[in-house]
Design a protein around this motif. Sequence first.
Motif, PDB file in Angstrom:
ATOM      1  N   HIS A  33     -13.026  -5.193   6.818  1.00 10.13           N
ATOM      2  CA  HIS A  33     -11.842  -4.339   6.811  1.00 10.13           C
ATOM      3  C   HIS A  33     -10.674  -5.069   6.151  1.00 10.13           C
ATOM      4  CE1 HIS A  33      -9.347  -1.146   8.767  1.00 10.13           C
ATOM      5  NE2 HIS A  33      -8.434  -2.029   8.463  1.00 10.13           N
ATOM      6  N   GLY A  68      -9.035   2.232   6.231  1.00  7.84           N
ATOM      7  CA  GLY A  68      -9.939   1.153   5.815  1.00  7.84           C
ATOM      8  C   GLY A  68     -11.134   1.073   6.738  1.00  7.84           C
ATOM      9  N   ARG A  96     -14.459   2.191   8.919  1.00  7.21           N
ATOM     10  CA  ARG A  96     -15.599   3.110   8.896  1.00  7.21           C
ATOM     11  C   ARG A  96     -16.246   3.102  10.264  1.00  7.21           C
ATOM     12  NH1 ARG A  96     -19.064   3.100   3.364  1.00  7.21           N
ATOM     13  NH2 ARG A  96     -20.348   4.500   4.565  1.00  7.21           N
ATOM     14  N   GLU A  97     -15.510   2.610  11.249  1.00  5.75           N
ATOM     15  CA  GLU A  97     -15.994   2.556  12.632  1.00  5.75           C
ATOM     16  C   GLU A  97     -16.338   3.978  13.082  1.00  5.75           C
ATOM     17  OE1 GLU A  97     -17.069  -0.262  14.774  1.00  5.75           O
ATOM     18  OE2 GLU A  97     -15.236  -0.817  13.703  1.00  5.75           O
ATOM     19  N   ILE A 141       0.828  -1.213   0.000  1.00  8.38           N
ATOM     20  CA  ILE A 141       0.000   0.000   0.000  1.00  8.38           C
ATOM     21  C   ILE A 141       0.861   1.261   0.000  1.00  8.38           C
ATOM     22  CG2 ILE A 141      -1.697   1.303   1.365  1.00  8.38           C
ATOM     23  CD1 ILE A 141      -3.039  -1.411   1.943  1.00  8.38           C
ATOM     24  N   HIS A 148     -16.646  -1.774   1.393  1.00 12.32           N
ATOM     25  CA  HIS A 148     -16.661  -0.451   2.014  1.00 12.32           C
ATOM     26  C   HIS A 148     -18.087  -0.075   2.387  1.00 12.32           C
ATOM     27  CE1 HIS A 148     -15.383   3.571   2.921  1.00 12.32           C
ATOM     28  NE2 HIS A 148     -16.242   4.080   2.060  1.00 12.32           N
ATOM     29  N   LYS A 193     -11.133  -5.679   2.423  1.00 14.82           N
ATOM     30  CA  LYS A 193     -10.904  -4.433   1.722  1.00 14.82           C
ATOM     31  C   LYS A 193      -9.411  -4.131   1.623  1.00 14.82           C
ATOM     32  CE  LYS A 193     -12.483  -0.668   3.413  1.00 14.82           C
ATOM     33  NZ  LYS A 193     -13.168   0.599   3.723  1.00 14.82           N
ATOM     34  N   ASN A 194      -8.741  -4.327   2.735  1.00 13.99           N
ATOM     35  CA  ASN A 194      -7.302  -4.065   2.767  1.00 13.99           C
ATOM     36  C   ASN A 194      -6.567  -4.985   1.806  1.00 13.99           C
ATOM     37  OD1 ASN A 194      -5.728  -2.170   4.363  1.00 13.99           O
ATOM     38  ND2 ASN A 194      -4.491  -3.972   4.819  1.00 13.99           N
ATOM     39  N   LYS A 240     -10.115   3.550   1.996  1.00  6.33           N
ATOM     40  CA  LYS A 240      -9.620   2.497   1.114  1.00  6.33           C
ATOM     41  C   LYS A 240     -10.815   1.730   0.565  1.00  6.33           C
ATOM     42  CE  LYS A 240      -5.414   1.777   3.791  1.00  6.33           C
ATOM     43  NZ  LYS A 240      -4.697   0.858   4.669  1.00  6.33           N
ATOM     44  N   PRO A 241     -10.880   1.301  -0.660  1.00  6.71           N
ATOM     45  CA  PRO A 241      -9.824   1.473  -1.659  1.00  6.71           C
ATOM     46  C   PRO A 241      -9.813   2.902  -2.188  1.00  6.71           C
ATOM     47  CG  PRO A 241     -11.741   0.377  -2.637  1.00  6.71           C
ATOM     48  CD  PRO A 241     -12.045   0.583  -1.197  1.00  6.71           C
ATOM     49  N   ARG A 296     -17.041  -6.496  10.953  1.00 10.65           N
ATOM     50  CA  ARG A 296     -16.358  -5.272  10.524  1.00 10.65           C
ATOM     51  C   ARG A 296     -14.890  -5.563  10.252  1.00 10.65           C
ATOM     52  NH1 ARG A 296     -19.526  -2.141  13.986  1.00 10.65           N
ATOM     53  NH2 ARG A 296     -21.013  -0.959  12.754  1.00 10.65           N
ATOM     54  N   MET A 335     -19.276  -2.061   5.453  1.00 11.58           N
ATOM     55  CA  MET A 335     -18.749  -1.589   6.734  1.00 11.58           C
ATOM     56  C   MET A 335     -19.542  -0.410   7.266  1.00 11.58           C
ATOM     57  SD  MET A 335     -14.692  -1.831   6.260  1.00 11.58           S
ATOM     58  CE  MET A 335     -14.311  -1.185   7.867  1.00 11.58           C
ATOM     59  N   GLY A 336     -20.125   0.352   6.363  1.00 13.47           N
ATOM     60  CA  GLY A 336     -20.898   1.509   6.795  1.00 13.47           C
ATOM     61  C   GLY A 336     -22.360   1.161   7.022  1.00 13.47           C
ATOM     62  N   GLY A 394     -13.897  -3.985  -3.732  1.00 10.05           N
ATOM     63  CA  GLY A 394     -13.537  -3.278  -2.497  1.00 10.05           C
ATOM     64  C   GLY A 394     -14.636  -2.319  -2.075  1.00 10.05           C
ATOM     65  N   LEU A 395     -15.264  -1.715  -3.069  1.00  8.16           N
ATOM     66  CA  LEU A 395     -16.324  -0.750  -2.793  1.00  8.16           C
ATOM     67  C   LEU A 395     -17.516  -1.425  -2.095  1.00  8.16           C
ATOM     68  CD1 LEU A 395     -16.277   2.191  -3.326  1.00  8.16           C
ATOM     69  CD2 LEU A 395     -17.508   1.824  -5.471  1.00  8.16           C
TER      70      LEU A 395
END
Lengths: 130, 361
Positions: free
Chosen positions: B174, A86, A88-89, A17, B218, B177-178, A107-108, B170, B221-222, B214-215
């Motif tokens: 995470h 990464g 979103r907590e 990264i 993401h 995604k990473n 991320k991404p 989560r 996670m939200g 990845g999106l």
Amino acid sequence: MMLHPNRVLIVDDEFIITETLRIYVEDMGLEVCGTAATADSALEMAHAHQPYIVLMDVRLQGERDGIQASEDICEQVGSKVIFITGSREPATLERIESHQPAAVLFKPVSEGQLGSVVQKVLKTAPPYQA
Amino acid sequence: MNTGDERGLAETAPVGLFEADGDMIIRAANTRLANMVGLSREDLVGRPLRTLLTRSSQFVYALKVEHALLTDGAAEEIFLELDHADGRARAVLLTVIPDDENTDRRHGALFSAPERRAYELELIAARQAVGEKIKEENAARQALSEANETLERLVADRTAALEQRDLLLREVYHRVKNNLQVVDGLLLIRARQLDDPAAKAAMEELRKRIFALGLVHHQLMGSKDLKTFDVASFLKELLAHLRADAPETVTLALEVAPLAVDLDFAVPLGLLITELATNALRHAFPSGAGEIKVSLAAPAAGEVVLRVADNGVGLPPDFQKQRRSGLSVVDGLVRQLGGRIEPIQTKGVCWEAHLPTPRTG
């Protein structure tokens, strides 16, 4: 001491990264003054290289995280910190926001996203005198 | 005072009467009392009153009467049972008072109280019933409070388990995604080492697919329930990313109705849109300018309609033949979503996919 507006410090504990971000940053015509995987080495490098911009992950190696590193760097060096996280907590985001970062990216992250945010932050830089 | 009168009264009164000394040994008794125990009046003289009682009443006597006499010198209305010679006990109420002049003398009366026994038994039964009821109520209350505690504990356990689950989910999102970001980085670094523009372009296209994956994570996670999210915000970010690499003369428009989707729907959908939009970018506009429009609507219940349309040059004449020659990624993704896809005749190319509405229960 003046900060270098063309210098960027990259802080992330994942090699691939940091290298990705390095390519993005160099493509923008900026210089990567170093990469750090811990909060302590990030602070040290910020002191040594005086970058105007720091790209900061939240999760780092070592005891302290990116938010704590950012706090120290903002206070002692004055660099602008762009978080690239990464997470979103909500709790983490709240902590980031409470330190008034220059920007927060998730991320991404794409080259385009990073490019426009970096350009925006650079506009706040005072004219550089070497 | 006339002895005869006294005798008359004592003999006619409807109560057993006696005179006793300080130790409650009978000195004189009337006939009624003698009848109450089935003995003669003479037999009664010299006997302690206590010995006229049933065994159980002797206990009561010791407890109540003797105690009352000791403290007050008198006893009033104590319920006892006389032991009758015929074996059938007689229920009585005993009252004893001291003599006004002679401290070693007491006068006593025994009132027949046959109803009293039944009444007392009823009272005892009632008291017991009340006691039982209170006990039952207490037990019920106790059981209820225990059930409540158990329930509260269960809820607390469940809440903790859910929180733990959320935390883990989560964390998993995470990490996924990473890892996708790492894969993206590897592709980027490798692409930089290539000279062949076609190979470079292929790597860049791969990176777009990975970005789409990845999106999705993401968005997850939200998401509040960590399972579903609104497709609109997802597609907005996806299109923004595709737009970033498109020439400025090509516009990308999005029209999307709110729709809750999960991972199983969003991943193939994201890849499908990326595929179709990339195709359009690659083939539709040789002149370099045009418009790509992505829309997702739910015109009928149970169905979602996706359109990816451009106003470019249209499909090549041999397209159908090409398409049938092999299963394309587009066809595979649509099949995975349980839908069908057809090109619609427009000015350019318009792909229309009919997909079953995702079940996100």
